[in-house]
Design an enzyme around this catalytic site. Structure first.
Site, PDB file in Angstrom:
ATOM      1  N   PRO A   9      13.028 -34.178  17.840  1.00 24.87           N
ATOM      2  CA  PRO A   9      12.970 -33.469  16.649  1.00 24.87           C
ATOM      3  C   PRO A   9      12.276 -32.244  16.515  1.00 24.87           C
ATOM      4  O   PRO A   9      11.300 -31.959  16.953  1.00 24.87           O
ATOM      5  CB  PRO A   9      12.829 -34.529  15.608  1.00 24.87           C
ATOM      6  N   ASN A  10      12.922 -31.070  16.058  1.00 22.74           N
ATOM      7  CA  ASN A  10      12.144 -29.908  15.580  1.00 22.74           C
ATOM      8  C   ASN A  10      11.689 -29.055  16.826  1.00 22.74           C
ATOM      9  O   ASN A  10      11.229 -27.965  16.638  1.00 22.74           O
ATOM     10  CB  ASN A  10      10.639 -30.213  14.983  1.00 22.74           C
ATOM     11  N   ARG A  17       8.120 -22.313  14.687  1.00 20.99           N
ATOM     12  CA  ARG A  17       7.211 -23.113  13.707  1.00 20.99           C
ATOM     13  C   ARG A  17       5.766 -23.223  14.475  1.00 20.99           C
ATOM     14  O   ARG A  17       5.640 -23.599  15.440  1.00 20.99           O
ATOM     15  CB  ARG A  17       7.909 -24.508  13.756  1.00 20.99           C
ATOM     16  N   TYR A  22       2.109 -24.661  18.795  1.00 17.61           N
ATOM     17  CA  TYR A  22       3.156 -24.765  19.645  1.00 17.61           C
ATOM     18  C   TYR A  22       3.488 -23.536  20.587  1.00 17.61           C
ATOM     19  O   TYR A  22       4.356 -23.664  21.618  1.00 17.61           O
ATOM     20  CB  TYR A  22       4.411 -25.339  19.157  1.00 17.61           C
ATOM     21  N   ASN A  73      10.379 -35.038  25.792  1.00 21.05           N
ATOM     22  CA  ASN A  73       9.360 -34.588  24.601  1.00 21.05           C
ATOM     23  C   ASN A  73       9.941 -35.141  23.500  1.00 21.05           C
ATOM     24  O   ASN A  73      11.018 -34.713  22.799  1.00 21.05           O
ATOM     25  CB  ASN A  73       9.303 -32.968  24.424  1.00 21.05           C
ATOM     26  N   ALA A  76       8.089 -36.221  17.082  1.00 23.04           N
ATOM     27  CA  ALA A  76       7.333 -37.101  16.141  1.00 23.04           C
ATOM     28  C   ALA A  76       7.966 -38.739  16.570  1.00 23.04           C
ATOM     29  O   ALA A  76       7.107 -39.652  16.325  1.00 23.04           O
ATOM     30  CB  ALA A  76       7.858 -36.883  14.595  1.00 23.04           C
ATOM     31  N   ASP A  86      12.481 -48.849  24.022  1.00 19.75           N
ATOM     32  CA  ASP A  86      13.510 -49.737  24.628  1.00 19.75           C
ATOM     33  C   ASP A  86      14.311 -49.068  25.354  1.00 19.75           C
ATOM     34  O   ASP A  86      14.797 -49.526  26.508  1.00 19.75           O
ATOM     35  CB  ASP A  86      14.145 -50.434  23.428  1.00 19.75           C
ATOM     36  N   GLU A  97       6.675 -38.188  29.811  1.00 17.88           N
ATOM     37  CA  GLU A  97       6.393 -37.656  28.533  1.00 17.88           C
ATOM     38  C   GLU A  97       5.514 -36.621  28.630  1.00 17.88           C
ATOM     39  O   GLU A  97       4.716 -36.332  29.270  1.00 17.88           O
ATOM     40  CB  GLU A  97       5.729 -38.917  27.789  1.00 17.88           C
ATOM     41  N   HIS A  99       3.846 -33.232  25.884  1.00 14.56           N
ATOM     42  CA  HIS A  99       3.917 -32.601  24.719  1.00 14.56           C
ATOM     43  C   HIS A  99       3.091 -31.246  24.544  1.00 14.56           C
ATOM     44  O   HIS A  99       2.070 -31.211  25.429  1.00 14.56           O
ATOM     45  CB  HIS A  99       3.002 -33.771  23.853  1.00 14.56           C
ATOM     46  N   ILE A 100       3.680 -30.441  24.085  1.00 13.40           N
ATOM     47  CA  ILE A 100       3.123 -28.992  24.194  1.00 13.40           C
ATOM     48  C   ILE A 100       1.496 -29.024  23.650  1.00 13.40           C
ATOM     49  O   ILE A 100       0.664 -28.538  24.281  1.00 13.40           O
ATOM     50  CB  ILE A 100       3.792 -28.018  23.349  1.00 13.40           C
ATOM     51  N   SER A 101       1.336 -29.771  22.391  1.00 13.17           N
ATOM     52  CA  SER A 101      -0.093 -29.615  21.807  1.00 13.17           C
ATOM     53  C   SER A 101      -0.753 -30.907  22.504  1.00 13.17           C
ATOM     54  O   SER A 101      -0.200 -31.758  22.855  1.00 13.17           O
ATOM     55  CB  SER A 101      -0.042 -29.792  20.367  1.00 13.17           C
ATOM     56  N   ARG A 106      -5.399 -33.975  17.369  1.00 14.64           N
ATOM     57  CA  ARG A 106      -4.464 -33.581  16.227  1.00 14.64           C
ATOM     58  C   ARG A 106      -4.580 -34.700  15.273  1.00 14.64           C
ATOM     59  O   ARG A 106      -5.710 -35.600  15.349  1.00 14.64           O
ATOM     60  CB  ARG A 106      -3.234 -33.358  16.519  1.00 14.64           C
ATOM     61  N   ARG A 110      -1.008 -39.090  15.401  1.00 12.76           N
ATOM     62  CA  ARG A 110      -0.499 -38.745  16.576  1.00 12.76           C
ATOM     63  C   ARG A 110      -1.276 -39.256  17.969  1.00 12.76           C
ATOM     64  O   ARG A 110      -0.810 -39.035  18.996  1.00 12.76           O
ATOM     65  CB  ARG A 110      -0.414 -37.104  16.906  1.00 12.76           C
TER      66      ARG A 110
END
Length: 154
Positions: A9-10, A17, A22, A73, A76, A86, A97, A99-101, A106, A110
């Site tokens: 998402p996003n 954003r 990001y 990624n 959230a 699962d 996995e 994540h940019i940040s 944070r 998170r």
């Protein structure tokens, strides 16, 4: 070898954003760079993005028998989705996995990844370059798995 990149998402809003967190690079630009890296390594690569948890679960499940590994990624959903966790466990494919940040610098909510324990590895905090690192990581793991399988068949 085939790798699926799944964006949660996003992430379709990258470049627009919260660019201080990001970065300014759009999702499509990240994908273009990944295509180049995949091509240089003779790897097929596909991309999927959804803001809906169930669609992400479906896509992970569809990878079974078709793809060798996944770069994910989950956005959230990383912190909330037992369903995605699962699905990763069910397909038993190497998943990296990304994540940019740096999620550990944070908000406290998170800091907990529900999917990390079922992923082969995690890349956090390297910005858009994290996708390249994740791709190289999943390629390395897939290569090792192929060599193990070949050795066991001999």
């Amino acid at each position: 070898m085939k790798i699926m990149v799944i964006q949660g998402p996003n992430l379709n809003m990258l470049g627009l954003r919260e660019t201080a967190i990001y970065g300014a690079m759009k999702m499509e630009e990240i994908h273009e760079q990944m295509k180049i890296a995949a091509s240089q390594n003779s790897v097929e690569i596909d991309f999927f993005q959804s803001n809906f948890e169930g669609e992400i679960v479906d896509k992970i499940q569809e990878c079974l028998g078709t793809f060798d590994g996944i770069v994910l990624n989950a956005g959230a959903y990383t912190h909330t989705s037992v369903a995605i966790r699962d699905a990763i466990s069910a397909v038993a494919l190497p998943v990296i996995e990304v994540h940019i940040s740096n999620i550990y610098r944070r908000e406290e909510f998170r800091h907990k990844s529900l999917i990390a324990p079922v992923c082969a590895g995690s890349i956090v905090g390297f910005g858009a370059f994290g996708y390249h690192l994740a791709l190289m990581g999943v390629l390395q793991i897939c290569d090792q798995l192929e060599k193990l399988k070949a050795a066991n068949n001999n």
